[in-house]
Scaffold this motif. Structure first.
Motif, PDB file in Angstrom:
ATOM      1  N   ALA A  44       0.835  -1.203   0.000  1.00 52.39           N
ATOM      2  CA  ALA A  44       0.000   0.000   0.000  1.00 52.39           C
ATOM      3  C   ALA A  44       0.871   1.254   0.000  1.00 52.39           C
ATOM      4  CB  ALA A  44      -0.910   0.000   1.229  1.00 52.39           C
ATOM      5  N   SER A  45       0.265   2.372  -0.371  1.00 58.31           N
ATOM      6  CA  SER A  45       1.019   3.624  -0.386  1.00 58.31           C
ATOM      7  C   SER A  45       1.274   4.131   1.025  1.00 58.31           C
ATOM      8  CB  SER A  45       0.280   4.690  -1.190  1.00 58.31           C
ATOM      9  OG  SER A  45      -0.955   5.002  -0.569  1.00 58.31           O
ATOM     10  N   ARG A  46       0.361   3.852   1.929  1.00 64.77           N
ATOM     11  CA  ARG A  46       0.472   4.332   3.302  1.00 64.77           C
ATOM     12  C   ARG A  46      -0.204   3.325   4.215  1.00 64.77           C
ATOM     13  NH1 ARG A  46       3.156   7.828   6.198  1.00 64.77           N
ATOM     14  NH2 ARG A  46       1.986   9.218   7.517  1.00 64.77           N
ATOM     15  N   VAL A  47       0.343   3.166   5.429  1.00 68.04           N
ATOM     16  CA  VAL A  47      -0.247   2.275   6.421  1.00 68.04           C
ATOM     17  C   VAL A  47      -0.365   3.038   7.734  1.00 68.04           C
ATOM     18  CG1 VAL A  47       0.000   0.118   7.716  1.00 68.04           C
ATOM     19  CG2 VAL A  47       0.768   0.235   5.342  1.00 68.04           C
ATOM     20  N   LEU A  48      -1.512   2.935   8.347  1.00 69.08           N
ATOM     21  CA  LEU A  48      -1.726   3.463   9.683  1.00 69.08           C
ATOM     22  C   LEU A  48      -1.736   2.257  10.615  1.00 69.08           C
ATOM     23  CD1 LEU A  48      -4.619   5.919   8.818  1.00 69.08           C
ATOM     24  CD2 LEU A  48      -2.166   6.406   8.940  1.00 69.08           C
ATOM     25  N   ALA A  49      -0.775   2.209  11.519  1.00 68.61           N
ATOM     26  CA  ALA A  49      -0.658   1.061  12.426  1.00 68.61           C
ATOM     27  C   ALA A  49      -0.879   1.527  13.858  1.00 68.61           C
ATOM     28  CB  ALA A  49       0.715   0.419  12.290  1.00 68.61           C
ATOM     29  N   MET A  50      -1.649   0.758  14.598  1.00 73.86           N
ATOM     30  CA  MET A  50      -1.901   1.100  15.994  1.00 73.86           C
ATOM     31  C   MET A  50      -2.070  -0.161  16.825  1.00 73.86           C
ATOM     32  SD  MET A  50      -5.664   2.639  15.236  1.00 73.86           S
ATOM     33  CE  MET A  50      -5.089   3.417  13.744  1.00 73.86           C
ATOM     34  N   ASP A  51      -1.940   0.022  18.124  1.00 79.27           N
ATOM     35  CA  ASP A  51      -2.097  -1.086  19.056  1.00 79.27           C
ATOM     36  C   ASP A  51      -2.393  -0.482  20.420  1.00 79.27           C
ATOM     37  OD1 ASP A  51      -0.879  -4.276  18.798  1.00 79.27           O
ATOM     38  OD2 ASP A  51      -1.516  -3.524  20.749  1.00 79.27           O
ATOM     39  N   ILE A  52      -3.053  -1.216  21.292  1.00 82.15           N
ATOM     40  CA  ILE A  52      -3.326  -0.693  22.631  1.00 82.15           C
ATOM     41  C   ILE A  52      -2.131  -0.888  23.563  1.00 82.15           C
ATOM     42  CG2 ILE A  52      -5.827  -0.963  22.423  1.00 82.15           C
ATOM     43  CD1 ILE A  52      -5.585  -3.467  24.200  1.00 82.15           C
ATOM     44  N   GLN A  53      -1.179  -1.717  23.159  1.00 81.69           N
ATOM     45  CA  GLN A  53      -0.005  -1.975  23.986  1.00 81.69           C
ATOM     46  C   GLN A  53       1.181  -1.142  23.495  1.00 81.69           C
ATOM     47  OE1 GLN A  53       0.871  -6.135  24.573  1.00 81.69           O
ATOM     48  NE2 GLN A  53      -1.256  -6.676  24.220  1.00 81.69           N
ATOM     49  N   GLN A  54       1.757  -0.354  24.402  1.00 84.98           N
ATOM     50  CA  GLN A  54       2.898   0.478  24.054  1.00 84.98           C
ATOM     51  C   GLN A  54       4.074  -0.364  23.562  1.00 84.98           C
ATOM     52  OE1 GLN A  54       2.895   3.765  23.807  1.00 84.98           O
ATOM     53  NE2 GLN A  54       5.000   3.732  23.062  1.00 84.98           N
ATOM     54  N   ALA A  55       4.277  -1.532  24.161  1.00 80.33           N
ATOM     55  CA  ALA A  55       5.374  -2.409  23.737  1.00 80.33           C
ATOM     56  C   ALA A  55       5.207  -2.842  22.283  1.00 80.33           C
ATOM     57  CB  ALA A  55       5.459  -3.632  24.648  1.00 80.33           C
ATOM     58  N   ALA A  56       3.980  -3.090  21.872  1.00 81.94           N
ATOM     59  CA  ALA A  56       3.723  -3.485  20.479  1.00 81.94           C
ATOM     60  C   ALA A  56       4.071  -2.349  19.524  1.00 81.94           C
ATOM     61  CB  ALA A  56       2.265  -3.898  20.308  1.00 81.94           C
TER      62      ALA A  56
END
Length: 73
Positions: A44-56
């Motif tokens: 993809a041209s852009r990815v938005l990545a998130m997680d509830i764990q700071q370590a992740a």
């Protein structure tokens, strides 16, 4: 002979390989260790990545940096 994916991740990768293009923006809601984020970033041209764990988030950022990925926020 076609190989049948044996896990949910393998199925999703098979579908996304045939769907995602550089025109897409992808969202990874469970960044984890960054492997799926990298998979998306390569397609993809852009990815938005998130997680509830700071370590992740930290693991994903480090993994993407090691792989010279710059299209993930």
């Amino acid at each position: 002979m076609e190989v049948i994916p044996t896990s949910a991740v393998a199925w999703s990768h098979t579908v996304l390989e045939n769907f995602l293009t550089k025109d897409h923006v992808a969202v990874d809601l469970t960044a984890g260790n960054g492997k799926d984020t990298l998979f998306l970033a390569e397609r993809a041209s852009r990815v938005l990545a998130m997680d509830i764990q700071q370590a992740a988030i930290e693991n994903t950022e480090a993994f993407l940096k090691e792989n010279h990925v710059k299209n993930v926020a």
